[in-house]
Scaffold this motif. Structure first.
Motif, PDB file in Angstrom:
ATOM      1  N   LYS A  53      67.279 102.326   7.910  1.00 55.92           N
ATOM      2  CA  LYS A  53      68.070 102.083   9.127  1.00 55.92           C
ATOM      3  C   LYS A  53      67.184 101.943  10.358  1.00 55.92           C
ATOM      4  O   LYS A  53      67.659 101.773  11.467  1.00 55.92           O
ATOM      5  N   GLN A  54      65.876 102.064  10.155  1.00 52.63           N
ATOM      6  CA  GLN A  54      64.973 102.042  11.310  1.00 52.63           C
ATOM      7  C   GLN A  54      64.421 100.656  11.606  1.00 52.63           C
ATOM      8  O   GLN A  54      64.247  99.840  10.705  1.00 52.63           O
ATOM      9  N   GLN A  55      64.099 100.465  12.893  1.00 54.54           N
ATOM     10  CA  GLN A  55      63.403  99.276  13.341  1.00 54.54           C
ATOM     11  C   GLN A  55      61.940  99.470  12.920  1.00 54.54           C
ATOM     12  O   GLN A  55      61.316 100.454  13.308  1.00 54.54           O
ATOM     13  N   SER A  76      57.828  98.909  12.680  1.00 58.32           N
ATOM     14  CA  SER A  76      56.794  98.634  13.698  1.00 58.32           C
ATOM     15  C   SER A  76      55.999  97.380  13.348  1.00 58.32           C
ATOM     16  O   SER A  76      55.759  97.096  12.174  1.00 58.32           O
ATOM     17  N   SER A 113      57.397 101.886   7.294  1.00 62.22           N
ATOM     18  CA  SER A 113      58.162 101.237   8.349  1.00 62.22           C
ATOM     19  C   SER A 113      57.299 100.235   9.111  1.00 62.22           C
ATOM     20  O   SER A 113      56.945 100.430  10.267  1.00 62.22           O
ATOM     21  N   ARG A 146      56.389  95.822   9.737  1.00 61.70           N
ATOM     22  CA  ARG A 146      56.969  94.472   9.663  1.00 61.70           C
ATOM     23  C   ARG A 146      56.149  93.619   8.701  1.00 61.70           C
ATOM     24  O   ARG A 146      55.238  92.895   9.095  1.00 61.70           O
ATOM     25  N   GLN A 166      59.145  86.264  12.147  1.00 59.65           N
ATOM     26  CA  GLN A 166      60.109  86.069  13.228  1.00 59.65           C
ATOM     27  C   GLN A 166      60.853  84.768  13.000  1.00 59.65           C
ATOM     28  O   GLN A 166      60.216  83.732  12.751  1.00 59.65           O
ATOM     29  N   ASP A 180      66.060  91.196   7.980  1.00 67.25           N
ATOM     30  CA  ASP A 180      67.084  92.197   8.322  1.00 67.25           C
ATOM     31  C   ASP A 180      66.588  93.613   8.010  1.00 67.25           C
ATOM     32  O   ASP A 180      66.817  94.542   8.780  1.00 67.25           O
ATOM     33  N   ASN A 229      64.696  95.174  10.636  1.00 62.91           N
ATOM     34  CA  ASN A 229      65.512  95.562  11.789  1.00 62.91           C
ATOM     35  C   ASN A 229      66.547  96.622  11.421  1.00 62.91           C
ATOM     36  O   ASN A 229      67.527  96.815  12.146  1.00 62.91           O
ATOM     37  N   GLY A 230      66.330  97.268  10.287  1.00 58.49           N
ATOM     38  CA  GLY A 230      67.210  98.366   9.890  1.00 58.49           C
ATOM     39  C   GLY A 230      68.603  97.938   9.442  1.00 58.49           C
ATOM     40  O   GLY A 230      69.536  98.730   9.488  1.00 58.49           O
ATOM     41  N   LYS A 231      68.722  96.680   9.017  1.00 52.34           N
ATOM     42  CA  LYS A 231      70.039  96.182   8.593  1.00 52.34           C
ATOM     43  C   LYS A 231      70.109  95.962   7.082  1.00 52.34           C
ATOM     44  O   LYS A 231      69.187  95.415   6.484  1.00 52.34           O
TER      45      LYS A 231
END
Ligand code: ZN
Length: 159
Positions: free
Chosen positions: A15-17, A19, A55, A57, A78, A138, A141-143
């Motif tokens: 669920k976290q964004q 880094s 966590s 990207r 992106q 997604d 972005n925690g989705k």
């Protein structure tokens, strides 16, 4: 290379964004290798770093699902452009047994750093490949897939 345990819902890291990766170090290369191996072993077509408990990207994907056939690795991916809309079924290695119909862009453009080439790349993707990219981004972005559904449907899947 190592096969890593895949984090499952309801682990908080999902669920976290995540880094941004600041520098492509040896640790990142090792992580990419391990993530690819883990994805193929699980017979998935994509995996994001939060799914193996980091966590960051960072995503790996391969629309063929077959070892190293069409492996794509992207750091700090992106989406820069998206058009059209397609609804189709999706599953997720972090949500075993859950299949949802999710609406996604039909066509996208993504930029990010290819750690193997060591430079920024821009990729155009359509249909299934575009869907995998959107699913994996997604995760950064925690989705999860059900976060793309309406509230009623989401409650249905969570119970
Ligand atoms: Zn997933």
């Amino acid at each position: 290379m190592a096969i890593l345990p895949i984090v499952k819902y309801p682990d908080d890291i999902l669920k976290q964004q995540a880094s941004s990766v600041k520098r492509i170090t040896k640790d990142i290369f090792n992580l990419v290798d391990d993530m690819a191996e883990t994805m193929y072993e699980a017979q998935g077509v994509g995996l994001a770093a939060p799914q193996i408990g980091r966590s960051l990207r960072l995503i790996v994907l391969d629309p063929t699902g077959k070892e190293a056939k069409q492996l794509i690795t992207l750091v700090n991916p992106q989406i820069t452009f998206g058009e059209g809309e397609i609804e189709d079924e999706e599953g997720c290695l972090s949500l075993p047994g859950v299949i949802c119909k999710v609406k996604r862009f039909a066509k996208i453009r993504i930029k990010g750093i290819d750690p193997i080439k060591g430079k920024e790349v821009e990729i155009e993707a359509e249909d299934f490949l575009a869907r995998i990219f959107q699913h994996e981004i997604d995760h950064l972005n925690g989705k999860l897939i059900w976060d793309r559904l309406g509230m009623l449907k989401r409650e249905f899947y969570k119970h």
